[in-house]
Write a protein that holds these residues in place. Sequence first.
Motif, PDB file in Angstrom:
ATOM      1  N   ASP A  52       0.851  -1.181   0.000  1.00 32.06           N
ATOM      2  CA  ASP A  52       0.000   0.000   0.000  1.00 32.06           C
ATOM      3  C   ASP A  52       0.895   1.242   0.000  1.00 32.06           C
ATOM      4  OD1 ASP A  52      -1.679   2.128   0.581  1.00 32.06           O
ATOM      5  OD2 ASP A  52      -2.807   1.037   2.114  1.00 32.06           O
ATOM      6  N   ARG A  53       1.033   1.838  -1.173  1.00 32.63           N
ATOM      7  CA  ARG A  53       1.929   2.987  -1.324  1.00 32.63           C
ATOM      8  C   ARG A  53       1.510   4.161  -0.447  1.00 32.63           C
ATOM      9  NH1 ARG A  53       5.478   3.184  -5.375  1.00 32.63           N
ATOM     10  NH2 ARG A  53       5.560   1.394  -6.761  1.00 32.63           N
ATOM     11  N   SER A  54       0.219   4.435  -0.368  1.00 32.55           N
ATOM     12  CA  SER A  54      -0.224   5.586   0.422  1.00 32.55           C
ATOM     13  C   SER A  54       0.073   5.365   1.901  1.00 32.55           C
ATOM     14  CB  SER A  54      -1.706   5.872   0.196  1.00 32.55           C
ATOM     15  OG  SER A  54      -2.500   4.773   0.592  1.00 32.55           O
ATOM     16  N   ARG A  55      -0.067   4.124   2.367  1.00 34.56           N
ATOM     17  CA  ARG A  55       0.253   3.828   3.773  1.00 34.56           C
ATOM     18  C   ARG A  55       1.750   3.987   4.018  1.00 34.56           C
ATOM     19  NH1 ARG A  55       0.612  -1.506   6.955  1.00 34.56           N
ATOM     20  NH2 ARG A  55       0.398  -0.763   9.073  1.00 34.56           N
ATOM     21  N   LEU A  56       2.558   3.480   3.086  1.00 33.07           N
ATOM     22  CA  LEU A  56       4.011   3.628   3.204  1.00 33.07           C
ATOM     23  C   LEU A  56       4.392   5.099   3.281  1.00 33.07           C
ATOM     24  CD1 LEU A  56       6.970   2.631   3.074  1.00 33.07           C
ATOM     25  CD2 LEU A  56       6.724   2.634   0.580  1.00 33.07           C
ATOM     26  N   ALA A  57       3.855   5.903   2.376  1.00 27.50           N
ATOM     27  CA  ALA A  57       4.178   7.331   2.362  1.00 27.50           C
ATOM     28  C   ALA A  57       3.732   8.003   3.660  1.00 27.50           C
ATOM     29  CB  ALA A  57       3.535   8.010   1.152  1.00 27.50           C
ATOM     30  N   ALA A  58       2.542   7.650   4.149  1.00 28.91           N
ATOM     31  CA  ALA A  58       2.040   8.251   5.392  1.00 28.91           C
ATOM     32  C   ALA A  58       2.933   7.888   6.575  1.00 28.91           C
ATOM     33  CB  ALA A  58       0.607   7.800   5.650  1.00 28.91           C
ATOM     34  N   MET A  59       3.369   6.642   6.636  1.00 32.31           N
ATOM     35  CA  MET A  59       4.249   6.217   7.733  1.00 32.31           C
ATOM     36  C   MET A  59       5.584   6.950   7.673  1.00 32.31           C
ATOM     37  SD  MET A  59       3.383   2.145   7.648  1.00 32.31           S
ATOM     38  CE  MET A  59       4.660   1.672   8.798  1.00 32.31           C
ATOM     39  N   LEU A  60       6.136   7.085   6.467  1.00 24.37           N
ATOM     40  CA  LEU A  60       7.404   7.799   6.316  1.00 24.37           C
ATOM     41  C   LEU A  60       7.250   9.280   6.660  1.00 24.37           C
ATOM     42  CD1 LEU A  60       8.749   6.127   3.059  1.00 24.37           C
ATOM     43  CD2 LEU A  60       9.731   5.933   5.362  1.00 24.37           C
ATOM     44  N   GLN A  76       9.747  14.720  -1.265  1.00 24.95           N
ATOM     45  CA  GLN A  76      10.364  13.490  -1.775  1.00 24.95           C
ATOM     46  C   GLN A  76       9.568  12.267  -1.341  1.00 24.95           C
ATOM     47  OE1 GLN A  76      12.795  13.240  -3.968  1.00 24.95           O
ATOM     48  NE2 GLN A  76      13.075  15.450  -4.036  1.00 24.95           N
ATOM     49  N   ILE A  77       9.113  12.264  -0.116  1.00 23.84           N
ATOM     50  CA  ILE A  77       8.332  11.121   0.387  1.00 23.84           C
ATOM     51  C   ILE A  77       7.031  10.984  -0.386  1.00 23.84           C
ATOM     52  CG2 ILE A  77       7.052  10.246   2.382  1.00 23.84           C
ATOM     53  CD1 ILE A  77       9.329  11.474   4.136  1.00 23.84           C
ATOM     54  N   GLU A  78       6.420  12.095  -0.742  1.00 28.44           N
ATOM     55  CA  GLU A  78       5.167  12.058  -1.511  1.00 28.44           C
ATOM     56  C   GLU A  78       5.330  11.313  -2.831  1.00 28.44           C
ATOM     57  OE1 GLU A  78       1.901  12.871  -1.095  1.00 28.44           O
ATOM     58  OE2 GLU A  78       2.550  13.011   0.987  1.00 28.44           O
ATOM     59  N   LYS A  79       6.536  11.279  -3.355  1.00 21.27           N
ATOM     60  CA  LYS A  79       6.784  10.597  -4.628  1.00 21.27           C
ATOM     61  C   LYS A  79       6.527   9.095  -4.544  1.00 21.27           C
ATOM     62  CE  LYS A  79      10.069  13.972  -6.390  1.00 21.27           C
ATOM     63  NZ  LYS A  79      11.440  14.200  -6.868  1.00 21.27           N
ATOM     64  N   PHE A  80       6.520   8.543  -3.331  1.00 27.89           N
ATOM     65  CA  PHE A  80       6.222   7.120  -3.186  1.00 27.89           C
ATOM     66  C   PHE A  80       4.788   6.786  -3.598  1.00 27.89           C
ATOM     67  CE2 PHE A  80       9.947   6.817  -0.326  1.00 27.89           C
ATOM     68  CZ  PHE A  80      10.566   5.762  -0.951  1.00 27.89           C
ATOM     69  N   ASN A  81       3.926   7.769  -3.686  1.00 28.87           N
ATOM     70  CA  ASN A  81       2.558   7.527  -4.132  1.00 28.87           C
ATOM     71  C   ASN A  81       2.470   7.252  -5.629  1.00 28.87           C
ATOM     72  OD1 ASN A  81       0.968   7.755  -1.684  1.00 28.87           O
ATOM     73  ND2 ASN A  81       1.650   9.878  -1.644  1.00 28.87           N
ATOM     74  N   ASP A  82       3.498   7.598  -6.368  1.00 31.22           N
ATOM     75  CA  ASP A  82       3.550   7.340  -7.807  1.00 31.22           C
ATOM     76  C   ASP A  82       3.818   5.851  -8.038  1.00 31.22           C
ATOM     77  OD1 ASP A  82       4.404   6.996 -10.495  1.00 31.22           O
ATOM     78  OD2 ASP A  82       5.197   9.028 -10.569  1.00 31.22           O
TER      79      ASP A  82
END
Length: 93
Positions: A52-60, A76-82
């Motif tokens: 879950d990319r959005s969960r990963l980004a939120a945790m980071l 930069q962390i927001e880019k994980f949603n791509d």
Amino acid sequence: MLKRYMLPGLQGIYRDYLEKLPQTERFLGRHYSEEGVFAEAAGRVASSFGGDRSRLAAMLQEYNRELGCSDRTEAQIEKFNDPRAVAVLCGQQ
């Protein structure tokens, strides 16, 4: 490209890989200096990610905000949603 004098004590297959000897491809894959090798690997990794990319980004984001990160770090962390985003993690044994 790394110069040999920068990595003293190279041994075996790692040295052979850095010297682009063809027998290493069987074990280590294509040489990092070949055009397109990173894009190809990134595509394979991105398409196989099932998390879950959005969960990963939120945790980071949460963790890094607690450390007082900058706006640039948050961007930069927001880019994980791509869905094309990948990360390279490495470490020393």
